[in-house]
Enzyme design. Structure first.
Site, mmCIF file in Angstrom:
data_model
loop_
_atom_site.group_PDB
_atom_site.id
_atom_site.type_symbol
_atom_site.label_atom_id
_atom_site.label_comp_id
_atom_site.label_asym_id
_atom_site.label_seq_id
_atom_site.Cartn_x
_atom_site.Cartn_y
_atom_site.Cartn_z
ATOM 1 N N ALA A 1 -8.963 -5.203 6.958
ATOM 2 C CA ALA A 1 -8.798 -6.370 6.083
ATOM 3 C C ALA A 1 -9.201 -6.126 4.620
ATOM 4 O O ALA A 1 -9.188 -7.069 3.837
ATOM 5 C CB ALA A 1 -9.541 -7.597 6.625
ATOM 6 N N ALA A 2 -9.506 -4.868 4.257
ATOM 7 C CA ALA A 2 -9.845 -4.620 2.844
ATOM 8 C C ALA A 2 -8.658 -5.007 1.948
ATOM 9 O O ALA A 2 -8.838 -5.607 0.883
ATOM 10 C CB ALA A 2 -10.209 -3.154 2.641
ATOM 11 N N GLY A 3 -7.450 -4.685 2.407
ATOM 12 C CA GLY A 3 -6.250 -5.045 1.639
ATOM 13 C C GLY A 3 -6.088 -6.560 1.567
ATOM 14 O O GLY A 3 -5.663 -7.108 0.536
ATOM 15 N N ASP A 4 -6.436 -7.242 2.646
ATOM 16 C CA ASP A 4 -6.319 -8.713 2.649
ATOM 17 C C ASP A 4 -7.319 -9.332 1.670
ATOM 18 O O ASP A 4 -6.987 -10.263 0.931
ATOM 19 C CB ASP A 4 -6.589 -9.263 4.053
ATOM 20 C CG ASP A 4 -5.584 -8.744 5.069
ATOM 21 O OD1 ASP A 4 -4.446 -8.456 4.661
ATOM 22 O OD2 ASP A 4 -5.933 -8.625 6.248
ATOM 23 N N ASN B 1 0.871 -1.178 0.000
ATOM 24 C CA ASN B 1 0.000 0.000 0.000
ATOM 25 C C ASN B 1 0.910 1.232 0.000
ATOM 26 O O ASN B 1 2.138 1.118 -0.149
ATOM 27 C CB ASN B 1 -0.997 -0.037 1.174
ATOM 28 C CG ASN B 1 -0.306 0.056 2.521
ATOM 29 O OD1 ASN B 1 0.881 0.406 2.620
ATOM 30 N ND2 ASN B 1 -1.024 -0.256 3.577
ATOM 31 N N ASP C 1 -15.968 0.019 7.593
ATOM 32 C CA ASP C 1 -14.829 -0.558 8.319
ATOM 33 C C ASP C 1 -13.840 -1.087 7.275
ATOM 34 O O ASP C 1 -14.161 -2.025 6.541
ATOM 35 C CB ASP C 1 -15.344 -1.693 9.220
ATOM 36 C CG ASP C 1 -14.235 -2.371 10.011
ATOM 37 O OD1 ASP C 1 -13.057 -1.966 9.882
ATOM 38 O OD2 ASP C 1 -14.538 -3.320 10.756
ATOM 39 N N LEU D 1 -3.938 1.834 -3.440
ATOM 40 C CA LEU D 1 -4.097 3.232 -3.025
ATOM 41 C C LEU D 1 -5.440 3.465 -2.342
ATOM 42 O O LEU D 1 -5.984 4.561 -2.395
ATOM 43 C CB LEU D 1 -3.975 4.143 -4.266
ATOM 44 C CG LEU D 1 -2.694 3.968 -5.112
ATOM 45 C CD1 LEU D 1 -2.851 4.643 -6.463
ATOM 46 C CD2 LEU D 1 -1.491 4.537 -4.363
HETATM 47 O O1 RIB Z 1 -5.173 -6.634 7.924
HETATM 48 C C1 RIB Z 1 -6.034 -6.738 9.029
HETATM 49 C C2 RIB Z 1 -5.480 -7.712 10.020
HETATM 50 O O2 RIB Z 1 -4.292 -7.185 10.564
HETATM 51 C C3 RIB Z 1 -6.374 -7.971 11.208
HETATM 52 O O3 RIB Z 1 -7.280 -9.026 11.002
HETATM 53 C C4 RIB Z 1 -5.385 -8.203 12.349
HETATM 54 O O4 RIB Z 1 -5.442 -9.503 12.861
HETATM 55 C C5 RIB Z 1 -4.025 -7.868 11.777
HETATM 56 O O5 RIB Z 1 -3.321 -8.983 11.426
#
Ligand code: RIB
Length: 305
Positions: free
Chosen positions: A248-251, A183, A245, A220
């Site tokens: 975890a959007a990036g995940d 990011n 919220d 971005l």
């Molecule tokens: O990217 C979000 C995550 O970062 C959360 O779920 C938290 O556990 C940390 O690892």
């Protein structure tokens, strides 16, 4: 399995707050939740829900959180043989504040995640050899990350590295990365270039390509993402979303992107697929509960036209 995700599992202890507190301040939150999280697990679950054939290698403690996670991964159809235990360290925990404005602050106590060692990964050499992609992040020991990257390279399995949370990385590691997905702040840490516009993203992307990364996808947030590779540079818009919220959007973006790639989607299509999943996820609370299923992503894309 086509995609192997390797990384952290955390139990997220979330408190919703009117605003992020200042140092030394006590404020009253509005609600609290216990939610499955961890960057590795979030990416694995997002990938599985997006229609991937996914295995997840992780390490958890022999405690109540670890037990809950095992059951949860089973429900998400992640193969149990790769969910490893550590008998000494507790399961990883993250404390998260989410403000009414949708901003967050996260502190991670990694526990068993820091006991995921190269020898644990070596057990799954055959699976890594057969996978189409390996997806990793930086919430496990850096020597394990380095081992995974060199093992995957020796087996010709391309690695997608989401360099989060940000930390300095050696050139030796970077030159074996098929795709890096930092990011803005991670890009700045890796290049010393502050990302303020597409021109600075281009300069930073070029610097990472010079270090040997095959391609760089700088995310971005609500501004979309920026792809840099030997074909050139391309900006992609994010889908508009009413963010509640962003945890975890990036995940979700990374897990879904990796699935698109394992399904041989052209890169721009895989990015669109991942951007749609991320846009859905920010409208929902929590890490893994926010990851959409394939049908939801497809419906969203049809609605967007
Ligand atoms: O990217 C979000 C995550 O970062 C959360 O779920 C938290 O556990 C940390 O690892």
């Amino acid at each position: 399995m086509e995609l192997i995700v390797i990384g952290s599992s955390n139990m997220d202890l979330v408190i919703n707050v009117p605003r992020i507190p200042r140092v030394g301040e006590t404020i009253i939150g509005t609600s609290s939740d216990m939610i499955f999280g961890g960057k590795g697990a979030n990416q694995a679950v997002a990938a599985q829900r997006a229609g991937g054939k996914v295995s997840f290698i992780t390490k958890i403690g022999e405690d109540a959180y670890g037990l809950k996670m095992k059951e949860h991964y089973q429900r998400e159809a992640l193969p149990p043989a790769m969910i490893l235990n550590d008998k000494d360290e507790p399961t990883g925990v993250a404390q998260i504040w989410v403000s009414d404005q949708g901003e967050n602050s996260i502190v991670v106590a990694p526990g068993a995640n820091m006991k995921l060692m190269p020898e644990d990964i070596a057990r799954f050499k055959a699976e890594i050899a057969q996978a189409k992609f390996v997806l990793i992040q930086l919430e496990i020991p850096i020597q394990t990350v380095e081992y995974i990257v060199s093992l995957a390279d020796s087996l010709n399995t391309p690695v997608i590295l989401n360099p989060a949370p940000a930390q300095a990385l050696s050139n030796r590691l970077l030159e074996n990365i098929w795709m890096l997905t930092p990011n803005e702040s991670e890009t700045e840490l890796l290049t010393s270039i502050k990302i303020v516009d597409l021109e600075s993203a281009k300069v930073a992307g070029k610097r990472l390509l010079e270090k040997g990364v095959k391609q760089v996808l700088i995310t971005l947030g609500e501004k979309g993402c920026f792809l840099c590779n030997e074909q050139g540079f391309q900006a992609f818009n994010a889908f508009p979303a009413n963010a509640k919220d962003t945890t975890a959007a990036g995940d979700v973006f990374n897990g879904t992107l990796a699935v698109g790639l394992t399904q041989n989607k052209p890169l721009d299509e895989a990015i669109r697929f991942a951007s749609a999943a991320a846009a859905i996820s920010v409208t929902r609370k929590g890490a893994q509960p926010s990851a959409p299923y394939k049908q939801e992503i497809q419906d969203f894309l049809i609605e967007q036209g």
